[in-house]
Design a protein around this motif. Structure first.
Motif, short mmCIF file in Angstrom:
data_model
loop_
_atom_site.label_atom_id
_atom_site.label_comp_id
_atom_site.label_asym_id
_atom_site.label_seq_id
_atom_site.Cartn_x
_atom_site.Cartn_y
_atom_site.Cartn_z
N ALA A 76 -27.26 -33.83 -19.84
CA ALA A 76 -26.67 -34.63 -20.91
C ALA A 76 -25.56 -35.47 -20.32
O ALA A 76 -25.13 -35.26 -19.18
N ILE A 77 -25.08 -36.43 -21.10
CA ILE A 77 -23.95 -37.24 -20.66
C ILE A 77 -22.80 -37.08 -21.65
O ILE A 77 -23.02 -36.83 -22.84
N LEU A 78 -21.58 -37.19 -21.11
CA LEU A 78 -20.39 -36.93 -21.91
C LEU A 78 -19.40 -38.08 -21.78
O LEU A 78 -18.90 -38.36 -20.69
N GLY A 79 -19.10 -38.74 -22.89
CA GLY A 79 -18.07 -39.76 -22.92
C GLY A 79 -18.45 -41.03 -22.18
O GLY A 79 -19.58 -41.21 -21.71
N VAL A 80 -17.47 -41.91 -22.07
CA VAL A 80 -17.62 -43.18 -21.36
C VAL A 80 -16.39 -43.36 -20.48
O VAL A 80 -15.27 -43.13 -20.92
N GLU A 81 -16.60 -43.77 -19.24
CA GLU A 81 -15.49 -43.94 -18.30
C GLU A 81 -15.78 -45.12 -17.39
O GLU A 81 -16.86 -45.19 -16.78
N VAL A 82 -14.82 -46.04 -17.31
CA VAL A 82 -14.98 -47.22 -16.48
C VAL A 82 -14.31 -46.98 -15.13
O VAL A 82 -13.15 -46.55 -15.07
N ARG A 83 -15.03 -47.26 -14.07
CA ARG A 83 -14.47 -47.18 -12.72
C ARG A 83 -14.70 -48.53 -12.05
O ARG A 83 -15.84 -48.89 -11.75
N ASP A 146 -24.89 -38.36 -30.17
CA ASP A 146 -26.32 -38.66 -30.28
C ASP A 146 -27.06 -37.47 -29.68
O ASP A 146 -27.38 -37.46 -28.49
N THR A 147 -27.30 -36.46 -30.50
CA THR A 147 -27.90 -35.23 -29.98
C THR A 147 -29.32 -35.46 -29.48
O THR A 147 -29.73 -34.86 -28.48
N ALA A 148 -30.08 -36.34 -30.15
CA ALA A 148 -31.45 -36.60 -29.71
C ALA A 148 -31.47 -37.27 -28.34
O ALA A 148 -32.33 -36.98 -27.51
N GLY A 149 -30.49 -38.14 -28.11
CA GLY A 149 -30.41 -38.83 -26.83
C GLY A 149 -29.56 -38.11 -25.80
O GLY A 149 -29.35 -38.61 -24.69
N ARG A 150 -29.04 -36.92 -26.19
CA ARG A 150 -28.18 -36.11 -25.31
C ARG A 150 -26.96 -36.90 -24.83
O ARG A 150 -26.57 -36.82 -23.67
N ARG A 151 -26.37 -37.64 -25.75
CA ARG A 151 -25.12 -38.36 -25.48
C ARG A 151 -24.04 -37.76 -26.35
O ARG A 151 -24.14 -37.78 -27.58
N PHE A 152 -23.00 -37.23 -25.70
CA PHE A 152 -21.94 -36.53 -26.42
C PHE A 152 -20.59 -37.16 -26.10
O PHE A 152 -20.39 -37.73 -25.01
N TYR A 153 -19.68 -37.04 -27.06
CA TYR A 153 -18.37 -37.68 -26.90
C TYR A 153 -17.21 -36.69 -27.06
O TYR A 153 -16.06 -37.07 -26.85
N GLY A 165 -30.47 -26.62 -27.22
CA GLY A 165 -31.36 -25.49 -27.45
C GLY A 165 -31.01 -24.24 -26.67
O GLY A 165 -31.85 -23.35 -26.52
N LEU A 166 -29.77 -24.16 -26.18
CA LEU A 166 -29.32 -22.99 -25.42
C LEU A 166 -28.66 -22.00 -26.37
O LEU A 166 -27.86 -22.38 -27.22
N SER A 167 -28.96 -20.73 -26.21
CA SER A 167 -28.48 -19.73 -27.16
C SER A 167 -27.15 -19.12 -26.77
O SER A 167 -26.33 -18.79 -27.62
N ALA A 168 -26.89 -18.94 -25.49
CA ALA A 168 -25.65 -18.30 -25.04
C ALA A 168 -24.97 -19.20 -24.02
O ALA A 168 -25.42 -19.33 -22.88
N VAL A 169 -23.88 -19.84 -24.46
CA VAL A 169 -23.16 -20.79 -23.61
C VAL A 169 -21.69 -20.44 -23.59
O VAL A 169 -21.11 -20.12 -24.64
N MET A 170 -21.08 -20.47 -22.41
CA MET A 170 -19.64 -20.23 -22.33
C MET A 170 -18.88 -21.30 -23.11
O MET A 170 -19.29 -22.47 -23.13
N PRO A 171 -17.76 -20.94 -23.76
CA PRO A 171 -17.03 -21.92 -24.57
C PRO A 171 -16.28 -22.96 -23.76
O PRO A 171 -15.87 -23.98 -24.30
N ASP A 172 -16.07 -22.70 -22.47
CA ASP A 172 -15.33 -23.63 -21.61
C ASP A 172 -16.29 -24.46 -20.77
O ASP A 172 -17.40 -24.03 -20.43
N LEU A 173 -15.84 -25.64 -20.42
CA LEU A 173 -16.60 -26.51 -19.53
C LEU A 173 -16.13 -26.27 -18.10
O LEU A 173 -14.94 -26.09 -17.85
N LEU A 174 -17.07 -26.24 -17.17
CA LEU A 174 -16.73 -26.12 -15.75
C LEU A 174 -16.84 -27.51 -15.12
O LEU A 174 -17.92 -28.08 -15.05
N VAL A 175 -15.69 -28.06 -14.72
CA VAL A 175 -15.66 -29.39 -14.11
C VAL A 175 -15.76 -29.22 -12.59
O VAL A 175 -14.87 -28.64 -11.96
N ALA A 176 -16.86 -29.70 -12.03
CA ALA A 176 -17.11 -29.51 -10.60
C ALA A 176 -16.14 -30.32 -9.76
O ALA A 176 -15.83 -31.48 -10.08
N LEU A 177 -15.66 -29.71 -8.69
CA LEU A 177 -14.83 -30.40 -7.71
C LEU A 177 -15.71 -30.93 -6.58
O LEU A 177 -16.66 -30.26 -6.15
N ALA A 178 -15.41 -32.12 -6.12
CA ALA A 178 -16.18 -32.71 -5.03
C ALA A 178 -16.01 -31.85 -3.77
O ALA A 178 -14.90 -31.43 -3.46
#
Length: 229
Positions: A76-83, A146-153, A165-178
């Protein structure tokens, strides 16, 4: 009661609750200042040290590591960010872990227009190092997902997981470090550092205490002026 006291007493009585509120707000900001200072110190220590295993109840913004298998079919994709001149977004991929809740991993920034973009999608078991990002509250101004398009904000892992469609998900997001030494052009572009929440509480405390002092000063000046008339 003297005429002077009768003149001053109503203003004093009206000022007491206002003064109490201003002092209370100032004291609350001082407490928040100490809390935020401790939090920033903890984040700095976490960034300097090695990652710890991800638990089911991790500390916010702690540096952790976990392993599993990515579900690229549920990206899925989350938000919009300009670089620079490029409009992009955050790529979120479920990481399935045997016997434990799925973790939604913010793998990093990717351009929205991905034609020709080589996005790394390692197969098999993977180990992910990142930091714990608490879920965001959805407010009145949040864009509609846009849940059908897997676009979240809004970064609400449980809501995103349910939409995927996932039944058991941790409440926190894990932000990967490069990874160390990763190419700056590699996609997704993971986070380079742990976040540093703003710490403006000292300024707020000074503002509230300053308003309290001003109220007392105005009351004293008014009382003296009335006494002279």
């Amino acid at each position: 009661m003297s005429p002077r006291a009768r003149r001053i007493l109503p203003a004093v009585l009206a000022s007491i609750p206002v003064l109490a509120i201003l002092l209370g707000l100032g004291t609350w900001q001082v407490r928040r200042l100490y809390w935020k200072t401790d939090l920033l110190a903890a984040i700095a220590r976490a960034e300097a040290g090695p990652p710890v295993p991800l638990t089911d109840t991790p500390e916010p913004f702690s540096k952790v590591e976990t392993s599993g298998r990515f579900r690229y079919d549920l990206e899925a994709i989350l938000g919009v960010e300009v670089r620079g001149p490029v409009l992009g977004t955050r790529l979120v991929t479920p990481l399935e872990r045997e016997g434990r809740p799925t973790v939604l991993v913010d793998r990093g920034w990717v351009p929205l227009e991905r034609r020709g973009a080589a996005i790394a999608r390692p197969e098999g078991p993977v180990s992910v190092t990142g930091y714990v990002s608490p879920p965001q509250d959805r407010d009145f101004f949040a864009a509609t997902d846009d849940t059908a398009g897997r676009r979240f904000y809004t970064a609400d892992p449980r809501a995103i997981g349910a939409a995927l469609g996932l039944s058991a998900v941790m409440p926190d997001l894990l932000v990967a470090l490069a990874p160390p030494g990763a190419s700056p052009d590699a996609l997704p572009q993971g986070a380079q550092t742990l976040p540093r929440p703003p710490n403006s509480h000292l300024g707020y405390a000074i503002t509230w205490y300053g308003l309290a002092a001003s109220l007392v000063g105005v009351l004293v000046a008014w009382s003296l002026r009335k006494d002279e008339t």
